[in-house]
Motif scaffolding. Structure first.
Motif, PDB file in Angstrom:
ATOM      1  N   PHE A 150      49.259  30.736  50.406  1.00 12.55           N
ATOM      2  CA  PHE A 150      49.228  30.188  49.051  1.00 12.55           C
ATOM      3  C   PHE A 150      47.942  30.437  48.272  1.00 12.55           C
ATOM      4  O   PHE A 150      48.005  30.698  47.063  1.00 12.55           O
ATOM      5  CB  PHE A 150      49.588  28.699  49.090  1.00 12.55           C
ATOM      6  N   PRO A 151      46.758  30.376  48.871  1.00 12.54           N
ATOM      7  CA  PRO A 151      45.565  30.718  48.076  1.00 12.54           C
ATOM      8  C   PRO A 151      45.614  32.155  47.547  1.00 12.54           C
ATOM      9  O   PRO A 151      45.117  32.444  46.460  1.00 12.54           O
ATOM     10  CB  PRO A 151      44.423  30.517  49.081  1.00 12.54           C
ATOM     11  N   TRP A 152      46.231  33.048  48.308  1.00  7.11           N
ATOM     12  CA  TRP A 152      46.361  34.432  47.859  1.00  7.11           C
ATOM     13  C   TRP A 152      47.389  34.551  46.741  1.00  7.11           C
ATOM     14  O   TRP A 152      47.269  35.411  45.872  1.00  7.11           O
ATOM     15  CB  TRP A 152      46.730  35.325  49.037  1.00  7.11           C
ATOM     16  N   LEU A 207      56.185  40.851  44.182  1.00  6.19           N
ATOM     17  CA  LEU A 207      55.056  39.940  44.374  1.00  6.19           C
ATOM     18  C   LEU A 207      54.504  40.050  45.792  1.00  6.19           C
ATOM     19  O   LEU A 207      53.291  39.967  46.007  1.00  6.19           O
ATOM     20  CB  LEU A 207      55.478  38.503  44.078  1.00  6.19           C
ATOM     21  N   ASN A 208      55.395  40.240  46.755  1.00  3.53           N
ATOM     22  CA  ASN A 208      54.950  40.384  48.139  1.00  3.53           C
ATOM     23  C   ASN A 208      54.099  41.644  48.314  1.00  3.53           C
ATOM     24  O   ASN A 208      53.083  41.625  49.026  1.00  3.53           O
ATOM     25  CB  ASN A 208      56.155  40.427  49.073  1.00  3.53           C
ATOM     26  N   ARG A 209      54.509  42.733  47.654  1.00  3.61           N
ATOM     27  CA  ARG A 209      53.710  43.962  47.727  1.00  3.61           C
ATOM     28  C   ARG A 209      52.345  43.767  47.070  1.00  3.61           C
ATOM     29  O   ARG A 209      51.315  44.192  47.622  1.00  3.61           O
ATOM     30  CB  ARG A 209      54.460  45.109  47.039  1.00  3.61           C
ATOM     31  N   GLU A 210      52.330  43.102  45.918  1.00  2.87           N
ATOM     32  CA  GLU A 210      51.054  42.845  45.239  1.00  2.87           C
ATOM     33  C   GLU A 210      50.176  41.932  46.083  1.00  2.87           C
ATOM     34  O   GLU A 210      48.962  42.132  46.182  1.00  2.87           O
ATOM     35  CB  GLU A 210      51.324  42.217  43.870  1.00  2.87           C
ATOM     36  N   PHE A 211      50.784  40.945  46.704  1.00  4.16           N
ATOM     37  CA  PHE A 211      50.088  40.016  47.584  1.00  4.16           C
ATOM     38  C   PHE A 211      49.422  40.781  48.735  1.00  4.16           C
ATOM     39  O   PHE A 211      48.242  40.598  49.041  1.00  4.16           O
ATOM     40  CB  PHE A 211      51.119  39.005  48.110  1.00  4.16           C
ATOM     41  N   ARG A 217      45.306  41.346  49.355  1.00  5.92           N
ATOM     42  CA  ARG A 217      44.637  40.952  50.600  1.00  5.92           C
ATOM     43  C   ARG A 217      43.935  42.145  51.240  1.00  5.92           C
ATOM     44  O   ARG A 217      42.811  42.030  51.723  1.00  5.92           O
ATOM     45  CB  ARG A 217      45.646  40.360  51.585  1.00  5.92           C
ATOM     46  N   HIS A 218      44.625  43.286  51.243  1.00  2.00           N
ATOM     47  CA  HIS A 218      44.055  44.478  51.878  1.00  2.00           C
ATOM     48  C   HIS A 218      42.780  44.918  51.160  1.00  2.00           C
ATOM     49  O   HIS A 218      41.761  45.209  51.803  1.00  2.00           O
ATOM     50  CB  HIS A 218      45.082  45.610  51.872  1.00  2.00           C
ATOM     51  N   ARG A 219      42.829  44.954  49.817  1.00  2.00           N
ATOM     52  CA  ARG A 219      41.652  45.373  49.063  1.00  2.00           C
ATOM     53  C   ARG A 219      40.486  44.422  49.292  1.00  2.00           C
ATOM     54  O   ARG A 219      39.341  44.850  49.470  1.00  2.00           O
ATOM     55  CB  ARG A 219      41.973  45.427  47.565  1.00  2.00           C
ATOM     56  N   THR A 220      40.776  43.119  49.295  1.00  2.00           N
ATOM     57  CA  THR A 220      39.714  42.128  49.463  1.00  2.00           C
ATOM     58  C   THR A 220      39.110  42.204  50.856  1.00  2.00           C
ATOM     59  O   THR A 220      37.891  42.185  51.031  1.00  2.00           O
ATOM     60  CB  THR A 220      40.260  40.709  49.214  1.00  2.00           C
TER      61      THR A 220
END
Length: 316
Positions: free
Chosen positions: A228-230, A295-299, A303-306
């Motif tokens: 959820f924070p993501w 949204l799942n792909r963007e999520f 996360r991966h970039r961060t």
């Protein structure tokens, strides 16, 4: 009054009966509409319009439920009822029964009953119909209906979980839960979750699920803070709402489209169960539905970039 006016006065009751028998908002609305068409076509005026219309919507709902049983047996993953944000029927004398009977837990227990048992239980225990009216509605004798009622009550009592009766206490705990969820506070979540808390999700194979069946305070808390924070980073907002008579929330994307509905079962100051419905087919009555896969792909990409960023470039 005209037929239409009489029907409109009873529409909320008819929907409330149909939804509890079917557990699906769209099917309940269709049952109510079919009831109106049959009433409109009736040439004689019934002695009791309420009894007549309640019997018609019950019979329609039983028929729909019988055909739906096959589809539910073939359903992908956990089947949950369609979330209900507001019960249109109100009766102060039966407020507790009405709220309890529309909860996810109660509707799932009702799934264990036969269609006729379910209808008898709903009419008798929730809405207080007498056995003469119930017998007319389900096409069985009064004696048989009494037996159905006893059997249904026994099954429901054996499996019915207890929940926090104090509405204010439930809402206060839910507010703390959603605050911890927004902040990604795993310790705060641990304090609010029961040791054997269960989280179930319904994606129906049409959306990524938050969790099929996750059990235990540590597993559920860590799953929640990993998701959820993501969501907040990609514009998903949490709107606290009553869902199926219990504290819950609707999650919406940056375009205000519905992503998922979540509801909490609370007892003894702890959250016992979390149900999330993300199947888009079950959310259309709430509003325009978000593209959960996108949204799942963007999520995942966020996360991966961060996580791949260097300490100097990583965002707080």
């Amino acid at each position: 009054m005209t037929k239409a006016e009489e029907f409109e006065q009873l529409r909320s009751l008819l929907f409330a009966i149909a939804y509890r028998i079917l557990g699906v908002v769209s099917e309940a609305e269709d049952a109510v509409q079919e009831t109106w068409l049959r009433y409109e076509a009736t040439e004689t005026q019934p002695t009791s319009t309420k009894a007549f219309l309640s019997a018609v919507v019950t019979r329609i709902s039983i028929d729909v439920l019988r055909s739906a049983r096959v589809r539910r047996e073939e359903y992908v993953g956990q089947w949950l009822p369609e979330p209900l944000l507001a019960d249109p029927y109100e009766d102060p004398a039966r407020a507790v029964e009405l709220a309890d009977s529309v909860s996810m837990a109660a509707l799932l227990l009702l799934e264990r009953l036969s269609p006729v048992e379910r209808a008898v239980f709903v009419l008798r225990e929730v809405f207080g119909f007498d056995f003469r009216e119930i017998a007319s509605a389900v096409g069985r004798s009064e004696a048989a209906c009494r037996q159905f009622a006893v059997r249904a009550r026994r099954h429901m009592d054996a499996g019915r979980p207890r929940f926090e009766v104090n509405r204010r206490a439930r809402e206060e705990l839910a507010a703390r839960f959603f605050d911890a969820l927004r902040e990604g506070d795993v310790d705060g979540l641990r304090e609010l979750l029961a040791a054997d808390v269960q989280m179930v999700g319904d994606g129906g194979g049409k959306a990524p699920q938050l969790g099929r069946d996750v059990v235990g305070v540590e597993s559920v808390a860590r799953l929640l803070v990993s998701i959820f924070p993501w969501f907040a980073r990609i514009g998903v907002e949490l709107e606290e709402r009553q869902v199926n008579g219990n504290p819950g929330a609707i999650f919406r994307d940056r375009e205000n489209k519905v992503l998922t509905a979540l509801t909490l079962d609370v007892l003894d100051g702890r959250i016992q169960k979390i149900c999330s419905v993300i199947n888009p087919d079950k959310l259309r009555h709430v509003g325009p539905v978000a593209d959960a896969w996108a949204l799942n792909r963007e999520f995942t990409e966020t996360r991966h970039r961060t996580n791949s960023a260097t300490p100097e470039t990583r965002q707080p």
